[in-house]
Design a protein around this motif. Structure first.
Motif, PDB file in Angstrom:
ATOM      1  N   GLY A 390       0.780  -1.232   0.000  1.00 52.10           N
ATOM      2  CA  GLY A 390       0.000   0.000   0.000  1.00 52.10           C
ATOM      3  C   GLY A 390       0.808   1.277   0.000  1.00 52.10           C
ATOM      4  N   TRP A 391       2.125   1.188  -0.205  1.00 54.01           N
ATOM      5  CA  TRP A 391       2.974   2.378  -0.241  1.00 54.01           C
ATOM      6  C   TRP A 391       3.060   2.877  -1.695  1.00 54.01           C
ATOM      7  CZ3 TRP A 391       4.332   4.688   4.162  1.00 54.01           C
ATOM      8  CH2 TRP A 391       4.302   3.924   5.334  1.00 54.01           C
ATOM      9  N   VAL A 392       2.606   4.103  -1.927  1.00 53.43           N
ATOM     10  CA  VAL A 392       2.478   4.650  -3.274  1.00 53.43           C
ATOM     11  C   VAL A 392       3.558   5.703  -3.517  1.00 53.43           C
ATOM     12  CG1 VAL A 392       0.961   5.877  -4.875  1.00 53.43           C
ATOM     13  CG2 VAL A 392      -0.004   4.256  -3.208  1.00 53.43           C
ATOM     14  N   GLY A 394       5.275   8.983  -4.851  1.00 55.40           N
ATOM     15  CA  GLY A 394       4.867  10.323  -5.219  1.00 55.40           C
ATOM     16  C   GLY A 394       5.712  10.862  -6.351  1.00 55.40           C
ATOM     17  N   SER A 395       5.492  12.119  -6.719  1.00 54.41           N
ATOM     18  CA  SER A 395       6.216  12.727  -7.838  1.00 54.41           C
ATOM     19  C   SER A 395       7.710  12.860  -7.557  1.00 54.41           C
ATOM     20  CB  SER A 395       5.629  14.115  -8.144  1.00 54.41           C
ATOM     21  OG  SER A 395       5.698  14.944  -6.979  1.00 54.41           O
ATOM     22  N   ASP A 396       8.082  12.922  -6.272  1.00 58.79           N
ATOM     23  CA  ASP A 396       9.496  13.030  -5.916  1.00 58.79           C
ATOM     24  C   ASP A 396      10.167  11.660  -5.766  1.00 58.79           C
ATOM     25  OD1 ASP A 396       8.289  12.140  -3.608  1.00 58.79           O
ATOM     26  OD2 ASP A 396       9.244  13.620  -2.279  1.00 58.79           O
ATOM     27  N   GLY A 397       9.396  10.587  -6.029  1.00 63.33           N
ATOM     28  CA  GLY A 397       9.944   9.239  -5.922  1.00 63.33           C
ATOM     29  C   GLY A 397       9.808   8.601  -4.564  1.00 63.33           C
ATOM     30  N   THR A 398       9.406   9.391  -3.548  1.00 63.37           N
ATOM     31  CA  THR A 398       9.236   8.848  -2.189  1.00 63.37           C
ATOM     32  C   THR A 398       7.825   8.314  -2.019  1.00 63.37           C
ATOM     33  OG1 THR A 398      10.825  10.452  -1.311  1.00 63.37           O
ATOM     34  CG2 THR A 398       9.382   9.362   0.276  1.00 63.37           C
ATOM     35  N   ARG A 399       7.721   7.179  -1.392  1.00 65.54           N
ATOM     36  CA  ARG A 399       6.418   6.546  -1.186  1.00 65.54           C
ATOM     37  C   ARG A 399       5.738   7.095   0.072  1.00 65.54           C
ATOM     38  NH1 ARG A 399       5.553   1.665  -4.063  1.00 65.54           N
ATOM     39  NH2 ARG A 399       7.366   1.070  -5.342  1.00 65.54           N
ATOM     40  N   ASN A 402      -1.493   6.706   3.532  1.00 64.97           N
ATOM     41  CA  ASN A 402      -2.355   7.378   4.517  1.00 64.97           C
ATOM     42  C   ASN A 402      -1.719   8.672   5.023  1.00 64.97           C
ATOM     43  OD1 ASN A 402      -4.169   5.199   4.310  1.00 64.97           O
ATOM     44  ND2 ASN A 402      -3.090   4.078   5.947  1.00 64.97           N
ATOM     45  N   GLY A 403      -1.059   9.388   4.107  1.00 65.69           N
ATOM     46  CA  GLY A 403      -0.484  10.678   4.462  1.00 65.69           C
ATOM     47  C   GLY A 403       0.865  10.608   5.167  1.00 65.69           C
ATOM     48  N   LYS A 404       1.405   9.409   5.342  1.00 66.58           N
ATOM     49  CA  LYS A 404       2.689   9.272   6.028  1.00 66.58           C
ATOM     50  C   LYS A 404       3.754   8.817   5.044  1.00 66.58           C
ATOM     51  CE  LYS A 404       3.035   7.529  10.102  1.00 66.58           C
ATOM     52  NZ  LYS A 404       2.985   6.604  11.270  1.00 66.58           N
ATOM     53  N   LYS A 405       4.939   9.448   5.137  1.00 62.84           N
ATOM     54  CA  LYS A 405       6.059   9.060   4.298  1.00 62.84           C
ATOM     55  C   LYS A 405       6.582   7.684   4.686  1.00 62.84           C
ATOM     56  CE  LYS A 405       8.536  13.131   2.622  1.00 62.84           C
ATOM     57  NZ  LYS A 405       9.829  13.863   2.705  1.00 62.84           N
ATOM     58  N   LEU A 406       7.173   6.998   3.722  1.00 64.39           N
ATOM     59  CA  LEU A 406       7.882   5.746   3.991  1.00 64.39           C
ATOM     60  C   LEU A 406       9.282   6.126   4.498  1.00 64.39           C
ATOM     61  CD1 LEU A 406       7.874   2.659   3.885  1.00 64.39           C
ATOM     62  CD2 LEU A 406       8.668   2.796   1.521  1.00 64.39           C
ATOM     63  N   GLN A 407       9.331   6.489   5.780  1.00 65.65           N
ATOM     64  CA  GLN A 407      10.520   7.075   6.393  1.00 65.65           C
ATOM     65  C   GLN A 407      11.189   6.072   7.322  1.00 65.65           C
ATOM     66  OE1 GLN A 407      11.614  10.480   6.224  1.00 65.65           O
ATOM     67  NE2 GLN A 407      13.310  10.108   7.636  1.00 65.65           N
ATOM     68  N   LEU A 408      12.513   5.933   7.172  1.00 69.61           N
ATOM     69  CA  LEU A 408      13.298   5.060   8.045  1.00 69.61           C
ATOM     70  C   LEU A 408      14.194   5.890   8.949  1.00 69.61           C
ATOM     71  CD1 LEU A 408      14.483   2.347   5.472  1.00 69.61           C
ATOM     72  CD2 LEU A 408      12.542   2.200   7.050  1.00 69.61           C
ATOM     73  N   GLU A 409      14.229   5.529  10.215  1.00 77.10           N
ATOM     74  CA  GLU A 409      15.189   6.117  11.150  1.00 77.10           C
ATOM     75  C   GLU A 409      16.367   5.152  11.262  1.00 77.10           C
ATOM     76  OE1 GLU A 409      15.053   9.138  12.472  1.00 77.10           O
ATOM     77  OE2 GLU A 409      13.164   9.453  11.386  1.00 77.10           O
ATOM     78  N   ILE A 410      17.543   5.594  10.818  1.00 74.56           N
ATOM     79  CA  ILE A 410      18.741   4.747  10.823  1.00 74.56           C
ATOM     80  C   ILE A 410      19.701   5.274  11.885  1.00 74.56           C
ATOM     81  CG2 ILE A 410      20.659   3.856   9.471  1.00 74.56           C
ATOM     82  CD1 ILE A 410      19.014   4.328   6.955  1.00 74.56           C
ATOM     83  N   LEU A 411      20.096   4.395  12.788  1.00 75.70           N
ATOM     84  CA  LEU A 411      20.994   4.773  13.886  1.00 75.70           C
ATOM     85  C   LEU A 411      22.269   3.956  13.795  1.00 75.70           C
ATOM     86  CD1 LEU A 411      21.596   6.270  16.530  1.00 75.70           C
ATOM     87  CD2 LEU A 411      20.354   4.458  17.742  1.00 75.70           C
ATOM     88  N   LEU A 412      23.409   4.634  13.814  1.00 74.60           N
ATOM     89  CA  LEU A 412      24.718   3.988  13.796  1.00 74.60           C
ATOM     90  C   LEU A 412      25.438   4.301  15.097  1.00 74.60           C
ATOM     91  CD1 LEU A 412      25.883   5.107  10.221  1.00 74.60           C
ATOM     92  CD2 LEU A 412      24.455   3.138  10.819  1.00 74.60           C
ATOM     93  N   TYR A 413      26.299   3.386  15.544  1.00 72.95           N
ATOM     94  CA  TYR A 413      27.189   3.740  16.649  1.00 72.95           C
ATOM     95  C   TYR A 413      28.554   4.100  16.080  1.00 72.95           C
ATOM     96  CZ  TYR A 413      28.478  -1.293  16.529  1.00 72.95           C
ATOM     97  OH  TYR A 413      28.856  -2.557  16.154  1.00 72.95           O
ATOM     98  N   LYS A 431      15.873   4.606  -4.275  1.00 72.09           N
ATOM     99  CA  LYS A 431      15.478   4.239  -5.639  1.00 72.09           C
ATOM    100  C   LYS A 431      14.142   3.487  -5.661  1.00 72.09           C
ATOM    101  CE  LYS A 431      20.223   3.972  -7.386  1.00 72.09           C
ATOM    102  NZ  LYS A 431      21.296   3.078  -7.918  1.00 72.09           N
ATOM    103  N   VAL A 432      13.797   2.851  -4.545  1.00 72.74           N
ATOM    104  CA  VAL A 432      12.514   2.128  -4.509  1.00 72.74           C
ATOM    105  C   VAL A 432      11.478   2.861  -3.664  1.00 72.74           C
ATOM    106  CG1 VAL A 432      13.588  -0.105  -4.954  1.00 72.74           C
ATOM    107  CG2 VAL A 432      13.232   0.636  -2.582  1.00 72.74           C
ATOM    108  N   GLY A 433      11.826   4.086  -3.191  1.00 73.57           N
ATOM    109  CA  GLY A 433      10.795   4.917  -2.557  1.00 73.57           C
ATOM    110  C   GLY A 433      10.948   5.196  -1.084  1.00 73.57           C
ATOM    111  N   PHE A 434      12.053   4.779  -0.465  1.00 75.36           N
ATOM    112  CA  PHE A 434      12.244   5.066   0.952  1.00 75.36           C
ATOM    113  C   PHE A 434      12.878   6.447   1.152  1.00 75.36           C
ATOM    114  CE2 PHE A 434      12.172   0.417   1.150  1.00 75.36           C
ATOM    115  CZ  PHE A 434      11.498   0.163   2.337  1.00 75.36           C
ATOM    116  N   ALA A 435      12.467   7.142   2.208  1.00 80.03           N
ATOM    117  CA  ALA A 435      13.190   8.288   2.736  1.00 80.03           C
ATOM    118  C   ALA A 435      13.907   7.809   4.000  1.00 80.03           C
ATOM    119  CB  ALA A 435      12.250   9.434   3.073  1.00 80.03           C
ATOM    120  N   ALA A 436      14.984   8.479   4.386  1.00 73.65           N
ATOM    121  CA  ALA A 436      15.741   8.014   5.544  1.00 73.65           C
ATOM    122  C   ALA A 436      16.405   9.171   6.263  1.00 73.65           C
ATOM    123  CB  ALA A 436      16.787   6.992   5.120  1.00 73.65           C
TER     124      ALA A 436
END
Length: 561
Positions: A390-392, A394-399, A402-413, A431-436
C-alpha cells in the motif's frame, strides 16, 4: 565448516621429563569452508613453557603503539559488549583453553591456564585440571578459586555483562573439585562452551581484584595472568600495558611461551580515520586499525595489511520488527531486495571485504546457504512488495501511505566505519521509494537507544567463536538490555537455538543452525552487508603477530625491528 564432534574431545595427558603434567595432544577441527567435514581427532605437540621457548631474553625492548578507532566501553572482558575491548583484553588475560588456527585452514585446541579438560556425554559438565605455576599480575596465586570467581562475576547481575552472559548460556555453577581442578556445570547441554570460553570474554580474572574493585570497578582495574599487565588507562585517550616478566604459560603457537618481546603496548584512541593513518605515516603508531577502504587501498604498497576474518554475524543493519514501517514483513523484505551488496563491496569498500547475505559468516558452523540465497538484488521485487503493502510513489519518488512518508530512522554507533556503507544503502533504498534519516551516537548511548527501539535500522556486527552467538542477539530476553536490537520475539527460534546448543553431534547441530539462519532471513530481521573482519594496517618493521578465529590479533610473540 563443522564444529562440535559427536564426542567432545579432551586433552590426552602424559608426564614430561620434569614430572609435570602436560598435554600430549589436542583435538583438531577442520575449518575448510562451508559444509566441510570435521577432521578426525589428531594428537598434536604439547605447548611448552619458560623463557627458552622464545621469550624476551636477548630481544630488543620496544613499545608498540596501536591506533584504535573508538573508546572501549570497559576494560573488563566479562562485562564488555565491544569487540575492541576483547582485542585489548587478550594482552592481559588468558583463557582456560585456547582455540587457534593451526596454519593449514584448520583449528586446534591448545592448553591455556588448564593443562587438560574433559566433557561428560551430554555436555553439561566440563572438567578442567589447572596449571600450578601461574600468578596473577597482582601477585595472587592462580587456582580453582579464580576460575569460580571469574564465571560467577560474569553472571552477577551487578556486572551487567553484555556478551559473556549470553555466550555462557545455561550456566549453573562452577564447582571446586580441588585447589587445581574445577567442574563448570550447566543446567542443560552446552555444546558451544569449549569455543565460547576461548572467545575472550572469559579470560580468568584475579579474585583478589574482583573483590577489591567490585563488579563495576574491575572494569577500570583489570588484573589477569596475560603476557602484559595493566599499567595506565586514560579514558578517551589511551591504554598502556607493560610486559609481564613472569609470563611462562603462553602457548608456543603464539610465538613465545615466555615473556613477550615487546616492552609495552599502547592502544591510542584516534577516532579520526585520517588521524590514524597520519599516525602510522609519522611513525607515532605502528598499527592503524580499521582504516577506511580507500585508505587501505592506497596504503597497501607501503604497509603490511592484515585482514582477519571472523566467525560471527556480518556487518549489517538490524531491522526493528516492532517500529513502523518495518513492523511490516513486506517492508523488511523490500529492504533486503533493494540493496546490492556486491556493488557496495566493489564501489564503496574497494574490494577490501566480502559481500554478505546471511546472519552468519561463511566460516561459521551452521552457515545457511539457503538463507543467504533468499534475497539477491532485485529492485523490481522490492517495488512490487511495497506496492502490495500500500505504499504509493509520489512525484518526488518517495512513497507514502495514509499521508505518512515511507521514512526510516537509521541509527549507527560511532567508530564502526558504517557511515559510507550506510550512505550507499540509503541511496539504494531511495530508488525504490524510501526516505531516511541517519544519526550517529557513541556506542554506550546507541545501545540504550537500540534497546528502546527508537530506530528502524541499526548498525551491527558480531565477532564470535560459535553459532550460539545467535542467542546473544536473537533471544527474546535480550531486547531491553542485550543485543536483540531487531526487537524480534520468537519463542520457537529461542527453543531451536537452545536445542542446537544442546546437540553434541555436529552434523545435526549445524543442520539446525542452517534452518535457524534461513528462518531469520525469511523473517527479515537483519540486512547483511559484508563479512565481519578486523583490518590492521601495519608497519613492515612489525613481525610475529598471530591471529584468532574470531578476528583478533595477538601480540605475545610480536617484535619490532
Amino acid at each position: 565448516m563443522n564444529d562440535v564432534p559427536a564426542q567432545l574431545p579432551s586433552f590426552v595427558l602424559m608426564p614430561d621429563t620434569t614430572g609435570a603434567e602436560v598435554p600430549q595432544g589436542i583435538s583438531r577441527r577442520s575449518i575448510l569452508g562451508v559444509g566441510a567435514s570435521v577432521a578426525a581427532a589428531t594428537l598434536l605437540a604439547a605447548c611448552g613453557g619458560g623463557k627458552g621457548a622464545g621469550g624476551s631474553t636477548g630481544s630488543k625492548s620496544s613499545t608498540l603503539t596501536v591506533g584504535i578507532p573508538s573508546t572501549p566501553d570497559t576494560l573488563d572482558p566479562g562485562a564488555t559488549g565491544l569487540a575492541l575491548t576483547l582485542l585489548m583484553a587478550f594482552t592481559m588475560f588468558d583463557p582456560l583453553v585456547w582455540w587457534l588456527p593451526d596454519g593449514s585452514n584448520g583449528a586446534k585446541f591448545v592448553p591455556g591456564l588448564a593443562t587438560s579438560y574433559s566433557v561428560n556425554k551430554d555436555a553439561t559438565v566440563f572438567n578442567f585440571k589447572l596449571r600450578k605455576d601461574v600468578t596473577f599480575h597482582d601477585g595472587t596465586k592462580f587456582d580453582a578459586t579464580a576460575v569460580k570467581a571469574t564465571f560467577d562475576h560474569v553472571v552477577d547481575p551487578a556486572t551487567k555483562s553484555k556478551s559473556g552472559l549470553g555466550a555462557l548460556g545455561p550456566y549453573k555453577e562452577t564447582q571446586i573439585v580441588s585447589p587445581y581442578e574445577v567442574n563448570i556445570v550447566f543446567s542443560s547441554p552446552n555444546a558451544s562452551f569449549l569455543h565460547q570460553q576461548a572467545a575472550g570474554n572469559f579470560g580468568i580474572a584475579s579474585p583478589t581484584a574482583l573483590s577489591k574493585y567490585g563488579a563495576v570497578g574491575f572494569g577500570n582495574h583489570p588484573v589477569g595472568t596475560g603476557p602484559f599487565k595493566f599499567s595506565r588507562y586514560v579514558s578517551g585517550d589511551r591504554l598502556t600495558v607493560v610486559r609481564n616478566p613472569d609470563y611462562k604459560w603462553g602457548p608456543s603457537d603464539l610465538g613465545t611461551a615466555g615473556p613477550p618481546a615487546l616492552e609495552s603496548v599502547i592502544f591510542r584512541v584516534i577516532t579520526d580515520d585520517s588521524g590514524r593513518y597520519n599516525g602510522l605515516q609519522s611513525g607515532q603508531t605502528q598499527v592503524a586499525m580499521n582504516l577506511p577502504p580507500n585508505t587501505i587501498n592506497v596504503a597497501k604498497a607501503k604497509y603490511d595489511q592484515l585482514t582477519v576474518p571472523s566467525i560471527g554475524t556480518p556487518i549489517g543493519l538490524m531491522i526493528n520488527v516492532t517500529k513502523e514501517p518495518t513492523d511490516d514483513p513486506k517492508v523488511r523484505q523490500a529492504i533486503l531486495y533493494a540493496v546490492d551488496q556486491e556493488t557496495l563491496v566493489k564501489s564503496v569498500l574497494f574490494g577490501t571485504s566480502t559481500a554478505a547475505h546471511g546472519v552468519l559468516t561463511p566460516t561459521t558452523p551452521g552457515y545457511s546457504k539457503p538463507g543467504a540465497a533468499l534475497y539477491s538484488y532485485d529492485p523490481d521485487k522490492a517495488n512490487a512488495l511495497l506496492d502490495s503493502a500500500g505504499w504509493v510513489k509520489g512525484s518526488d519518488g518517495t512513497r507514502s501511505k495514509n499521508g505518512k512518508k515511507l521514512q526510516l530512522e537509521i541509527l549507527l554507533y560511532s567508530g564502526a566505519g558504517m557511515e559510507l556503507p550506510t550512505q550507499f544503502v540509503v541511496s539504494q533504498l531511495a530508488k525504490v521509494g524510501f526516505a531516511a534519516n541517519t544519526s550517529v551516537q557513541p556506542f554506550a548511548t546507541a545501545q540504550g537507544s537500540f534497546n528502546n527501539g527508537v530506530h528502524n535500522l541499526g548498525s551491527f556486527g558480531y565477532f564470535g567463536m560459535d553459532p550460539y552467538l545467535l542467542n546473544i542477539w536473537v533471544n527474546s530476553n535480550a531486547i531491553k538490555t542485550g543485543f536483540n536490537w531487531s526487537h524480534y520475539t520468537n519463542k520457537a527460534i529461542d527453543a531451536e537455538i537452545a536445542k542446537a546448543n544442546a546437540t553434541a553431534d555436529d552434523t545435526a547441530r549445524n543442520a539446525m543452525y542452517t534452518d535457524i539462519g534461513t528462518k531469520l532471513m525469511q523473517d527479515g530481521v537483519f540486512l547483511p552487508l559484508y563479512d565481519v573482519t578486523f583490518a590492521f594496517t601495519m608497519s613492515k618493521k612489525l613481525s610475529g603477530v598471530k591471529t584468532t578465529l574470531n578476528g583478533y590479533v595477538l601480540f605475545h610473540g610480536a617484535k619490532l625491528g
